[in-house]
Structure formats: C-alpha cells, structure tokens
Write a protein that holds these residues in place. Structure first.
Motif, short mmCIF file in Angstrom:
data_model
loop_
_atom_site.label_atom_id
_atom_site.label_comp_id
_atom_site.label_asym_id
_atom_site.label_seq_id
_atom_site.Cartn_x
_atom_site.Cartn_y
_atom_site.Cartn_z
N ILE A 88 -28.49 -12.40 -31.52
CA ILE A 88 -28.41 -13.13 -30.24
C ILE A 88 -28.14 -12.12 -29.14
O ILE A 88 -27.57 -11.06 -29.38
CB ILE A 88 -27.36 -14.25 -30.24
N GLU A 91 -28.44 -12.12 -22.54
CA GLU A 91 -28.87 -12.95 -21.40
C GLU A 91 -29.38 -14.32 -21.88
O GLU A 91 -30.57 -14.50 -22.05
CB GLU A 91 -29.98 -12.25 -20.61
N PRO A 92 -28.47 -15.28 -22.05
CA PRO A 92 -28.94 -16.58 -22.51
C PRO A 92 -29.89 -17.25 -21.52
O PRO A 92 -30.72 -18.05 -21.90
CB PRO A 92 -27.65 -17.40 -22.65
N SER A 95 -33.38 -15.63 -22.37
CA SER A 95 -33.77 -15.32 -23.74
C SER A 95 -34.56 -16.44 -24.42
O SER A 95 -35.06 -16.27 -25.51
CB SER A 95 -32.54 -14.98 -24.59
N GLY A 150 -26.03 -22.13 -18.99
CA GLY A 150 -26.00 -20.84 -19.70
C GLY A 150 -25.30 -20.94 -21.04
O GLY A 150 -25.80 -20.45 -22.06
N ARG A 153 -27.48 -22.77 -23.46
CA ARG A 153 -28.61 -21.95 -23.92
C ARG A 153 -28.15 -20.94 -24.97
O ARG A 153 -28.85 -20.68 -25.94
CB ARG A 153 -29.23 -21.20 -22.74
N GLN A 154 -26.92 -20.38 -24.77
CA GLN A 154 -26.44 -19.43 -25.76
C GLN A 154 -26.18 -20.17 -27.08
O GLN A 154 -26.44 -19.63 -28.15
CB GLN A 154 -25.18 -18.71 -25.25
N ARG A 155 -25.73 -21.41 -27.02
CA ARG A 155 -25.56 -22.19 -28.24
C ARG A 155 -26.91 -22.40 -28.93
O ARG A 155 -27.01 -22.34 -30.15
CB ARG A 155 -24.93 -23.56 -27.93
N MET A 157 -29.45 -20.39 -28.69
CA MET A 157 -29.81 -19.09 -29.26
C MET A 157 -29.10 -18.91 -30.61
O MET A 157 -29.68 -18.40 -31.57
CB MET A 157 -29.42 -17.95 -28.32
N PRO A 174 -22.66 -11.33 -26.43
CA PRO A 174 -23.09 -12.74 -26.35
C PRO A 174 -22.41 -13.53 -25.25
O PRO A 174 -22.89 -14.59 -24.88
CB PRO A 174 -22.70 -13.30 -27.72
N TYR B 213 -37.31 -13.33 -23.50
CA TYR B 213 -37.69 -14.32 -24.52
C TYR B 213 -38.77 -13.79 -25.45
O TYR B 213 -38.93 -14.29 -26.56
CB TYR B 213 -38.09 -15.66 -23.89
N THR B 216 -36.77 -12.16 -28.01
CA THR B 216 -36.26 -13.21 -28.91
C THR B 216 -37.32 -13.59 -29.93
O THR B 216 -37.03 -13.70 -31.13
CB THR B 216 -35.87 -14.46 -28.09
#
Lengths: 316, 315
Positions: A88, A91-92, A95, A150, A153-155, A157, A174, B213, B216
């Motif tokens: 991970i 940058e959520p 990403s 944000g 989004r990290q969750r 990811m 993270p 992304y 990713t």
C-alpha cells in the motif's frame, strides 16, 4: 523475507547501498529515515516496481519463501505480486484508478490470482471492505474513488492488498497523507489485520512516533544505508547512532514547555553530492577527524547493529 | 443524462440566433452585388436595379435578416440566387459526398490515430516510437492541398490504382464501390488530424503511465498489456475525447480545400463556388448547417466525456 546487501543506483549514483534486513511472519519491521534516504526505493525494488524507470538494482538478494525473487522470471515474479506480497502506498488520493468503481478494482486483484467467478469475487470484495471497517460495503462497492475520503481510500487500498491473503505487506508511509485521527485508525486497523492473518509487515515511515507504536524492530536509514537496526524497545532505550539520537530528541514532547524544537542541523545531502567517510559526519555533533575520511563498518553488539565510529553510550 | 441532453439542446438556441446574426452580417459585408454577378458583364444598371429589387436586396439589412429568420424557422433556408432552387436541395446534393467523406475521414483518424499513438507510447524511446512520432510530425505539418496533389500523383497518375477526382453517387452505377473515389480525399483529410491524435494519445498515455494508480495496478501483479490497456489507455482516452471536438472544426475548413483539390461535388466546394457567385442564401445556409453540426459534435463530446470520466457529472 530476507534482504541481503541490496544496492540501487540511478545512473552511476548509488542511492541505496548494501541494505540488509529480515522480516518474520506476524512481525512488523519499521524502516525510518528522512525523505530521500531510499526507504521507498528499497520497498519498490523488493516489489519489482522499478521497471521502466532510470533506477537499477545493482546487487543484492531478496530471499522470499526460500527463493531469491530477484532471480526468478518476470512472470513468476508477477505471480507473487498481490498474491504472496502486496503493497500500500503513501498517496491514497491518487492510488486508486479514478475511472473504475471500488468493487471492480478489488475484484481485479482477486480474479488475477484466483480461479473464482465474478459474482463470488464481488462477494469477497464486500467482505474485504467489511474487514477494513468500511460501513455499508455493498453500496460502497459501486462508489467511484472520488466519492470517498482519503482515509476511506486508504482502507480500500488495504482491502485490495489483503484480497489474496499475502504473507508480506509493505506499507509505504500509509498514513503520511492523512490527518492525525485518521492516521491512528489506519495504524490500528493494520495492526489488527496483521494479528488476524499472521502476515509480516514492513512499515516505512519518517515518523518515529508511528514506528514506536506499531513495530517490533526498526531499521534506521540515512542516505541509502541502514545506520542502525535493533528492536524498537532497544532503539528508544539505547540509541547508538547519533542520527537516531537526533531523531528521538527531535520528537516534540507534549509535557515540556520549549520555545524551540530540537532539530538535527543541516539537511539530507542530495544524491549527487559525494561525501567521504561517514555520510552523516557533516551534521553529526560527535564527529571526529577520522569520521570524514573513514567509512564506519557495521558493528554488532548483541542484537543491535550500528554503523558509527563513536556511538552514543548507553548511559548518555 | 437525458435531462442534461435536453438542457444542452435548449442552450444551443441563443447560440444559434447569435450565430445566424453574425453569419448574415458578415456575408453582407463582402463587397460585390449578386444581381450584377448573376446578370453578367453585359447587364445594364437598370436591369441590375430591377433584379436587386426582385431579390429584396434593396431593403435594409435588418429587414432582410428578419425575413430570412422567419423563413428559417419554417424550415426554409431560402432559394439559391444562382441555381434558382431551394438552398436545402443544394445542400442535400452535396451532403452525400461530404457525409461519406467525413465518415471515412473519422474512421481513418480513429483507426490510425489511436492504435499508433498507443503503440508509440508503450514502445516509448524505441525506434518504433521515433518513426511513428516523426511520421506524425510530418503528416501534421504538410499542407492539405500539397498532400492531396502528391497522393493523386502517386496513386492515381503513377500507379493508376485509384481515381483522381470526382465522385459518382453510390446510388448510381458502381454502387458502394464508388466509395473508392473518396479513399484518397479521406486519407488526405485524415492525415493531419490523425497525426494530432497520435501525438495526443502518445503524450497522454505517457502522462498517465506515471500516475500512482498505474503503480497500484502493477503491484497487483497484472500483466503489462492489461495495465496498459485497462488502466493507462482508458484514462488517456479522456484527454483524447476532448480533442475530437476541435478536430471536427479543423475538418470542416480542410474539407473545403480537399473537395476542391479532388473536384468532389461536396458541400465544401459548393461554399467556395457560392462565395465567388455571391450566392448569399447558399452561403448562409451551409454555414448555419455547419454551426449546428459543430454544436451536435460538441454535445456528443461532452456526453462521451461524462461516460469516460465518472468525476464529470452532468448537471
């Protein structure tokens, strides 16, 4: 996973030199250092995500589940990504692909590594969102990334990373892009998921506070080298490298009233600056004559590794 | 999406009225008297005056405009001064040629522009990229008339593979095979625009390739082809869709030149000839049709945009 003498260069500039560390299942290794010290590059190199850039791996071995993954074929390597090891990112916000629904992005990972149908994969995706504590997962699957915060989004990811139950998770800063309360939630979540699944975690951070909270052991990086490595408890109780000492002293203390924060003087040298001897000596308050001419070797004292001619003493 | 479309169509009304005024005014600014041109060199001033009155050209411009607008709202674009037939049928005569020309050109632009651009981006920095980028640069810089003449010289005169000019209707003898008459013109017309799309697809794919992304996607262990197609190309297409609106505007002006070079009986050539004859109703009619088409194309581009990019909401 065992990383041995990993070195990375951009052109002729060595950026990461002889980095070695190992990580066991169920444990968290923290890699800490200032921006530009090579922490992220090291993790990208382990994942094999440096393809197509100017960055080259010059030497080293990465032993993962008994094989050197730097030596296996590209497709074998790709088969590991996502399924056995996942990552991970910092940058959520950027990403996740903005044009696809959350559900499709999770399902893409599941379908890549497992022979399941789309409906079953979608069901799994909803379960994953539930595992990372996203409320109302069924309807969230249909959301686009820009409709989430944000932290959410990290969750997502993390849900993608966990989709195929990896045994190693690399988390590259993270929580850096998130505000402090969300940071704590994400760190707690990672901790819980690690305990549940027994995977190993490499947590990369520039924040010693984050490391102290979550990691079993720590590697401190400075200018592409690991200058000190030991257990987290040992590191805070008994830092040996003056750089580590500086980092610990510079953590602001909520209970003392100070006018000025403690800081390490100077800045991280740029990659094309050549520094003889110990890379840290221009900023080091303990430096003596030979520090500028002679690079220190890695010294082991019990389980504590460090690279310094004049380590801070246990008493100080 | 339906509400948005209706709203957008309603919003075109004021634009159309403004456009019709501008068209009318600018055309009447062109010096030259249609009555004099129609009657030829031997006409007497009296004859010219009579015809001018007959055509209503002696009245003030605003009266002429209102009359034109009233007829327009009834679906009547007026009567061609030169041909003495309704403007709509003059336009309809050229529509088949121009329509097929536009369609074939668009196909070339999409079929050549998008895949070549995508290949150049995935082979970035290799000889494939250099050759395609160089060729695109060349195609974009060559003037339409020059390229048209050279294509005629090579494929029509030299090799004799394709006809050099004209276009018999597909409803006449020859049927769909008559479309071969449009092969060279459509290639000529497509070249600079396809080149633009090649450069654009390449540039935006290279941009997107650096996005987080995409990293990713690679970290999921996806095959590079899937990453390039599903993640890079799909996002690069958003920028390319916007360019199609501009491409249409460029096509219209280049079509005029192309139809002249290849002597095609299309709308573009009709406009040029009508300007020379000061055939006001035809010029006004054609330009109005082009304006409407342009607005339709831009509406389609906006709809495509919202379909490609979920962050764009249509309100």
């Amino acid at each position: 996973m065992d990383v041995q003498n990993l070195s990375i260069s951009v052109g002729n500039n060595p950026i990461v030199r002889n980095v070695s560390f190992s990580i066991e299942a169920g444990k968290t290794l923290g890699i800490v250092g200032e921006s530009g010290c090579g922490k992220s590059l090291t993790s990208l190199a382990i994942m094999g995500l440096l393809e197509g850039t100017q960055v080259r791996l010059t030497s080293g071995r990465v032993i993962f589940e008994g094989t050197d993954i730097l030596k296996v074929s590209v497709s074998e390597r790709r088969a590991l990504l996502g399924s056995r090891m996942a990552m991970i990112f910092q940058e959520p916000m950027t990403s996740l692909n903005p044009v696809y629904r959350i559900g499709d992005q999770i399902v893409e990972m599941i379908l890549q590594h497992e022979p399941v149908g789309r409906t079953a994969a979608m069901q799994r995706a909803a379960d994953l969102l539930r595992r990372v504590r996203i409320p109302d997962p069924e309807s969230r699957l249909k959301s686009f990334p820009h409709q989430l915060s944000g932290g959410m989004r990290q969750r997502v990811m993390i849900a993608i990373a966990l989709a195929s139950n990896p045994v190693l998770l690399i988390a590259d800063e993270p929580t850096t892009a998130l505000d402090v309360t969300v940071q704590a939630q994400i760190l707690d979540l990672l901790e819980e998921l690690k305990t549940e699944s027994g995977m190993g975690v490499i947590l990369i951070s520039h924040d010693l506070g984050v490391i102290a909270q979550t990691c079993h052991s720590v590697a401190v990086m400075y200018r592409g080298q690991i200058v000190e490595a030991c257990s987290t408890v040992e590191l805070f109780a008994n830092p040996l490298h003056p750089y580590t000492g500086g980092l610990i002293v510079s953590i602001p203390d909520a209970y003392s009233n100070v006018d000025e924060l403690n800081a390490i003087p100077g800045r991280v040298p740029t990659i094309d600056e050549r520094i003889s001897g110990c890379a840290f000596h221009p900023r080091c308050h303990c430096a003596k004559d030979n520090c500028s001419t002679q690079a220190p070797q890695t010294i082991q004292r019990a389980d504590h590794l460090y690279q310094c001619h004049y380590p801070l003493e246990a008493s100080s | 999406m339906l509400a948005f479309t209706i709203k957008r169509i309603l919003a075109t009304v004021p634009t159309l009225i403004a456009a019709s005024m501008l068209i009318f005014l600018f055309i009447h600014l062109i010096p030259g008297d249609p009555a004099a041109i129609l009657l030829g060199d031997t006409a007497t001033p009296e004859e010219i005056a009579v015809l001018t009155k007959q055509m209503g050209l002696d009245q003030p411009v605003y009266v002429q405009y209102l009359k034109w607008l009233t007829n327009l709202l009834q679906g009547d674009l007026g009567t061609s001064i030169f041909f003495q037939v309704p403007v709509l049928s003059v336009i309809a005569d050229g529509a088949e040629t121009s329509g097929f020309l536009a369609l074939m050109t668009m196909i070339w632009i999409i079929v050549l522009g998008i895949p070549i651009g995508a290949i150049a981006a995935t082979k970035h920095g290799t000889w494939i990229d250099q050759i395609t980028s160089g060729a695109a640069m060349f195609a974009a810089s060559v003037p339409t008339f020059w390229l048209g003449l050279y294509l005629i010289l090579i494929f029509a005169v030299g090799l004799g593979w394709l006809p050099s000019s004209g276009y018999p209707s597909i409803f006449e003898e020859g049927g769909l095979a008559n479309l071969r008459y449009l092969l060279l013109p459509s290639l000529t017309l497509a070249a600079p625009n396809a080149a633009l799309i090649i450069r654009l697809v390449r540039a935006s794919m290279l941009d997107v390739q650096r996005e987080d992304y995409v990293r990713t996607a690679r970290s999921k262990g996806l095959h590079p082809v899937r990453v390039a197609y599903k993640h890079v190309f799909r996002n690069a297409l958003i920028a390319v869709a916007a360019a199609f609106g501009f491409t249409f505007a460029a096509l219209v002006s280049e079509a005029v030149v192309t139809e002249t070079v290849f002597s095609l009986p299309g709308i573009g050539r009709t406009v040029v000839q009508s300007i020379l004859r000061r055939d006001y109703p035809v010029i006004q009619g054609v330009i109005l049709v082009i304006v409407v088409l342009y607005m339709v194309v831009n509406l389609l581009v906006d709809l495509a945009y919202s379909w490609l990019d979920p962050r764009v909401s249509l309100k």
